[in-house]
Write a protein that holds these residues in place. Structure first.
Motif, short mmCIF file in Angstrom:
data_model
loop_
_atom_site.label_atom_id
_atom_site.label_comp_id
_atom_site.label_asym_id
_atom_site.label_seq_id
_atom_site.Cartn_x
_atom_site.Cartn_y
_atom_site.Cartn_z
N GLY A 1 0.82 -1.22 0.00
CA GLY A 1 0.00 0.00 0.00
C GLY A 1 0.84 1.26 0.00
N LYS A 2 0.23 2.34 -0.49
CA LYS A 2 0.96 3.59 -0.49
C LYS A 2 0.79 4.30 0.84
CE LYS A 2 -0.87 7.34 -2.48
NZ LYS A 2 -1.97 8.23 -2.12
N THR A 3 1.53 5.37 1.02
CA THR A 3 1.42 6.15 2.24
C THR A 3 0.71 7.46 1.95
OG1 THR A 3 3.39 5.16 3.17
CG2 THR A 3 2.72 7.26 4.10
N PRO B 1 -10.20 2.80 17.97
CA PRO B 1 -11.01 2.93 16.76
C PRO B 1 -12.48 2.64 17.05
CG PRO B 1 -9.68 0.93 16.66
CD PRO B 1 -9.27 1.66 17.90
N LEU C 1 -15.28 2.21 12.09
CA LEU C 1 -13.97 2.17 11.44
C LEU C 1 -13.48 0.73 11.28
CD1 LEU C 1 -11.37 3.44 10.35
CD2 LEU C 1 -10.66 3.88 12.68
N LYS C 2 -13.64 -0.06 12.34
CA LYS C 2 -13.22 -1.47 12.28
C LYS C 2 -13.97 -2.20 11.18
CE LYS C 2 -12.79 -1.85 17.16
NZ LYS C 2 -12.98 -2.70 18.32
N ARG D 1 -15.35 -0.86 8.49
CA ARG D 1 -14.92 -0.37 7.17
C ARG D 1 -13.64 -1.06 6.73
NH1 ARG D 1 -15.92 4.70 4.96
NH2 ARG D 1 -14.49 3.98 3.37
N ILE D 2 -12.75 -1.30 7.69
CA ILE D 2 -11.47 -1.91 7.35
C ILE D 2 -11.63 -3.39 7.00
CG2 ILE D 2 -9.28 -2.57 8.46
CD1 ILE D 2 -9.33 0.35 9.53
N ASN D 3 -12.66 -4.02 7.54
CA ASN D 3 -12.91 -5.43 7.22
C ASN D 3 -14.04 -5.61 6.23
OD1 ASN D 3 -11.20 -7.21 9.08
ND2 ASN D 3 -11.93 -5.58 10.41
N ASN E 1 -12.71 -5.08 0.75
CA ASN E 1 -11.47 -5.44 1.41
C ASN E 1 -10.68 -6.32 0.45
OD1 ASN E 1 -9.44 -6.18 3.11
ND2 ASN E 1 -10.69 -7.56 4.35
N SER F 1 -4.29 -8.15 1.36
CA SER F 1 -2.94 -8.04 0.84
C SER F 1 -2.63 -9.32 0.09
CB SER F 1 -1.95 -7.85 1.98
OG SER F 1 -2.10 -8.87 2.93
#
Lengths: 96, 106
Positions: B5-7, B88, B92-93, B95-97, B101, B104
């Protein structure tokens, strides 16, 4: 401080803008951070801290009450690391 | 760390404000700084910052404890200090899952 208070504080410095606009600014910033993390990107804000996402593999957990085995699926969790300047500011002598 | 991923940095946050709110780039940059400054000032005073649907920044006071230099094994006292933690929000949790998604690829 909650989000509405943050908006209020910023609004007092910027009387030329509507509170609505300030709300949009704050939300745009937070939404961008969330969107980046949802993509798996890292968000680095020098002097403040860095948000990243950590991956947790699937594991077998236990129900602490019954002792039963339960499978826990793999998941990603948000992670925040405090920046150097922030760490220093938190530990500065008050009034220094 | 070699994540693919980018920063994302302040520049990207400024761009988001510029795109969504319609201020100039200079003003957008100033607002990103101001938002971070207000949050930082609050935390410096020891106050919790709660941002709904995002998460909370909480300042914790740690007492003195004995640590060890991992290289030499010598015991050293760790002075009392204040640290900040980010808790968090459930949203938010999620959204990340959540959907989209891509994970990686490793």
């Amino acid at each position: 401080m909650i989000k509405s208070e943050l908006v209020q504080r910023i609004a007092t410095h910027n009387p030329h803008l509507y509170q609505r606009d300030i709300e949009n600014i704050v939300n745009a910033i937070l939404d961008e951070i969330v969107a980046a993390m949802a993509r798996g990107d890292r968000v680095e804000l020098r002097g403040f801290g860095a948000f990243s996402v950590k991956h947790r593999p699937a594991r077998t957990g236990r129900n602490p009450r019954t002792g039963e085995h339960v499978s826990v699926e793999q998941k990603s969790v948000p992670f925040f690391k405090t920046g150097k300047e922030m760490r220093e500011r938190l530990n500065r002598e008050p009034g220094a | 760390m070699t994540a693919a991923g980018k920063t994302v940095t302040r520049v990207d946050l400024c761009e988001a404000v510029y795109q969504k709110v319609g201020l100039s780039r200079t003003e957008s940059a100033a607002f990103v700084e101001l938002v971070l400054k207000e949050i930082t000032d609050c935390l410096e005073r020891g106050e919790t910052v709660k941002l709904s649907s995002f998460g909370s920044f909480i300042v914790r006071s740690k007492g003195e404890r004995i640590g060890r230099n991992p290289k030499t094994g010598t015991e050293v006292p760790i002075s009392p200090r204040r640290v900040m933690v980010f808790k968090p929000s459930a949203i938010l949790k999620q959204r990340i899952n959540g959907a989209g998604n891509s994970g990686s690829q490793d």
